[in-house]
Design an enzyme around this catalytic site. Structure first.
Site, PDB file in Angstrom:
ATOM      1  N   ASP A 168       0.873  -1.184   0.000  1.00 34.75           N
ATOM      2  CA  ASP A 168       0.000   0.000   0.000  1.00 34.75           C
ATOM      3  C   ASP A 168       0.904   1.227   0.000  1.00 34.75           C
ATOM      4  OD1 ASP A 168      -3.245   0.407   1.194  1.00 34.75           O
ATOM      5  OD2 ASP A 168      -1.947   2.125   0.788  1.00 34.75           O
ATOM      6  N   ASP A 236      -8.973  -1.017  -3.454  1.00 33.24           N
ATOM      7  CA  ASP A 236     -10.255  -0.302  -3.439  1.00 33.24           C
ATOM      8  C   ASP A 236     -10.548   0.377  -4.762  1.00 33.24           C
ATOM      9  OD1 ASP A 236      -8.439   1.703  -3.476  1.00 33.24           O
ATOM     10  OD2 ASP A 236      -9.226   2.791  -1.738  1.00 33.24           O
ATOM     11  N   ASN A 237      -9.895  -0.071  -5.842  1.00 36.95           N
ATOM     12  CA  ASN A 237     -10.193   0.545  -7.141  1.00 36.95           C
ATOM     13  C   ASN A 237     -10.062  -0.508  -8.241  1.00 36.95           C
ATOM     14  OD1 ASN A 237      -7.357   0.926  -8.543  1.00 36.95           O
ATOM     15  ND2 ASN A 237      -7.105   1.371  -6.362  1.00 36.95           N
ATOM     16  N   CYS A 280     -11.695 -16.563 -13.762  1.00 37.10           N
ATOM     17  CA  CYS A 280     -10.894 -15.449 -13.256  1.00 37.10           C
ATOM     18  C   CYS A 280     -11.836 -14.255 -13.048  1.00 37.10           C
ATOM     19  CB  CYS A 280      -9.762 -15.087 -14.225  1.00 37.10           C
ATOM     20  SG  CYS A 280     -10.277 -14.219 -15.711  1.00 37.10           S
ATOM     21  N   CYS A 283     -13.739 -13.318 -16.044  1.00 35.06           N
ATOM     22  CA  CYS A 283     -14.881 -14.193 -16.365  1.00 35.06           C
ATOM     23  C   CYS A 283     -16.120 -13.697 -15.628  1.00 35.06           C
ATOM     24  CB  CYS A 283     -14.609 -15.626 -15.914  1.00 35.06           C
ATOM     25  SG  CYS A 283     -13.300 -16.478 -16.777  1.00 35.06           S
ATOM     26  N   CYS A 297     -16.654   2.807  -2.503  1.00 33.54           N
ATOM     27  CA  CYS A 297     -16.848   2.716  -1.054  1.00 33.54           C
ATOM     28  C   CYS A 297     -16.258   3.928  -0.345  1.00 33.54           C
ATOM     29  CB  CYS A 297     -16.261   1.421  -0.501  1.00 33.54           C
ATOM     30  SG  CYS A 297     -14.517   1.231  -0.783  1.00 33.54           S
ATOM     31  N   CYS A 354     -13.542 -15.364 -22.382  1.00 29.70           N
ATOM     32  CA  CYS A 354     -12.868 -14.397 -21.502  1.00 29.70           C
ATOM     33  C   CYS A 354     -11.621 -13.845 -22.191  1.00 29.70           C
ATOM     34  CB  CYS A 354     -12.478 -15.088 -20.193  1.00 29.70           C
ATOM     35  SG  CYS A 354     -11.483 -14.057 -19.105  1.00 29.70           S
ATOM     36  N   CYS A 357      -8.516 -15.566 -19.842  1.00 26.89           N
ATOM     37  CA  CYS A 357      -8.317 -17.013 -19.699  1.00 26.89           C
ATOM     38  C   CYS A 357      -9.137 -17.802 -20.712  1.00 26.89           C
ATOM     39  CB  CYS A 357      -8.639 -17.447 -18.265  1.00 26.89           C
ATOM     40  SG  CYS A 357     -10.398 -17.457 -17.864  1.00 26.89           S
TER      41      CYS A 357
HETATM   42 ZN   LIG Z   1     -11.336 -15.421 -17.252  1.00 28.52          ZN
END
Ligand SMILES: [Zn+2]
Length: 492
Positions: A168, A236-237, A280, A283, A297, A354, A357
């Protein structure tokens, strides 16, 4: 017969703040149209101008996502519940194979003190001595040290994790003391990583800590996640979340995804084991919401206690992955609504198309993706910039009795903190519908807490063809806090 429609906390402001709606319809599409008809504000959130359901909203009938059924043609029967789950920030489970192989955990030796300290785990067949050795041998990276990351780091250190990476770049600020458990006044202005590193040293001297004091970017994410057994995403983003997801996929590192919104939280596990065909993040949510479509938030607040619930789940999933205990949330999404005391587990399938993946992936490396563009962080070239005015300028104009309209776009309960008495309260979710209450012949100044939702408000009205002059109060009411006493005429 009406069908129950569960509205996630993120979307509730656009649907009368109700968690559970009733809507008529024989199919998911009909039910959603009925909801959009009853709650005009939610229509533009759920659907594009062309009437297509937006990518960042997943719709489930009971525990199954409609993409695995018949899409919006999926029939609904009496007793079914339709769930609207947007991105905010895991089939039949196979046996959980421990992440930490016996060759590594076998090298761990416990002292008598360790045997006493972890005796509570030794009593559990889900952990035992073998499991505790796996925990000691494990290397876990926590990305994002907000309320979730702090809770998760604390639980893992108490459990005796071997190595913790703390990632962080932020320093501790006053509002953090409400959300970051056990942070104190002495921690103000200190890097969050340093505060938690100190705490972990006091909890468990055997836990090795590595600190990463920089923002998550495409230049550093791949190198940072590589070498860890597990990553826990508490960022948080959306940019950080997709970066962490993509980097973990390329490195084959499993990760636990945990997110919060007000009183609601979600946890899932992405194993990134290409042999098991598990999904993932892309997906589940192929794309983040469009720029400023829903608040984050940090703009809407978090109910105390909820980070501990969700952070606890995230840490528990991590320990289960490490030890091989129980069943984990791979292929499932756990959604907990603490306010209404409900929780649901939704099945999440791998998406064959996707971008990451799928069978013909278009995302080949984190360096090859423009995440600012993907996450809609750039101002579109064709969007005129939003003009801002400062608090000082606003107060001067009020004192000079200049004609203007002041609009407070916060939710009603937020206005109890402080407010301009002249401001017309119109929550942002109602703006497009209530634009007739504004006077296009005078300047309209929009205000919110931080000056971000008010920009969204202006763009919302532009889309709704409002043509009057509009200005954003720069920095919002937070920027005006220091003027409470010198300009009381402007305040409640
Ligand atoms: Zn995926």
């Amino acid at each position: 017969m009406a069908t129950d429609v569960y509205v996630s906390a993120t979307l509730r402001m656009f649907a009368g703040h109700e968690p559970l709606l009733q809507a008529e319809g024989a199919s998911v599409g009909e039910v959603l149209k009925s909801v959009a008809g009853e709650h005009e504000d939610i229509r533009r959130i759920l659907f594009t101008d062309e009437g297509v359901l937006r990518d960042f909203v997943r719709v489930f009938v009971n525990d199954t996502e409609i993409r695995g059924l018949h899409g919006t043609e999926t029939p609904v029967a009496p007793g079914d519940t339709v769930y609207l789950i947007p991105a905010v920030a895991g089939g039949a489970p196979a046996k959980n194979t421990p992440l930490i192989p016996a060759e590594r955990s076998g090298a761990v030796e416990f002292t008598d003190r360790d045997l006493e300290r972890y005796s509570g785990h030794f009593l559990l067949k889900e952990a035992g001595v073998k499991g505790q050795k796996r925990i000691r041998a494990a290397r876990v990276l926590i990305a994002g040290l907000g309320p979730l990351g702090v809770e998760t780091a604390t639980v893992l250190a108490s459990a005796g994790i071997g190595t913790l990476g703390l990632w962080d770049h932020r320093k501790t600020e006053l509002p953090d003391l409400k959300n970051l458990i056990a942070f104190t006044e002495r921690d103000l202005k200190r890097p969050r990583t340093a505060v938690i590193k100190d705490r972990i040293r006091n909890i468990c001297r055997e836990t090795a800590v590595s600190v990463f004091d920089y923002e998550v970017t495409s230049d550093n994410v791949q190198e940072t996640v590589t070498g860890y057994d597990l990553v826990i995403d508490c960022t948080d983003n959306f940019k950080s979340r997709y970066l962490v997801n993509d980097a973990c996929f390329f490195a084959g590192v499993p990760y636990v995804f945990a997110s919060l919104y007000q009183t609601e939280g979600r946890v899932t596990v992405f194993k990134n084991d290409r042999s098991t065909q598990t999904p993932c993040l892309r997906c589940l949510f192929p794309a983040p919401p469009e720029r400023n479509l829903v608040p984050t938030c940090s703009q809407t607040g978090i109910f105390s206690g909820v980070p501990s619930i969700i952070g606890g789940y995230a840490a528990c999933e991590a320990l289960k992955l490490i030890t091989g205990a129980g069943r984990t949330l791979d292929g499932k999404l756990l959604s907990v609504d603490a306010l209404n005391l409900t929780s649901h587990i939704f099945h999440v399938d791998r998406n064959c198309s996707c971008a990451l993946c799928g069978e013909t992936p278009t995302v080949r490396s984190v360096q090859a993706v423009d995440y600012d563009d993907f996450c809609n962080l750039r101002e579109p070239d064709n969007t005129p910039p939003v003009e801002s005015i400062t608090v000082e300028e606003l107060l001067r104009r009020i004192e000079n009795h200049e004609p203007l309209t002041l609009v407070d776009v916060r939710e009603p309960h937020e206005r109890a903190v402080h407010r301009f008495r002249q401001a017309i309260p119109i929550p942002i979710g109602q703006l497009a519908r209530r634009k007739g209450e504004l006077n296009p012949a005078v300047d309209t100044i929009f205000l919110c807490k931080e000056g971000k939702r008010s920009i969204l408000a202006i763009n919302t009205l532009r889309e709704a063809s409002y043509t009057g002059p509009m200005y954003n109060l720069k920095g919002g009411l937070d920027a005006a806090k220091d003027m409470v006493f010198s300009n009381e005429a402007g305040w409640l």
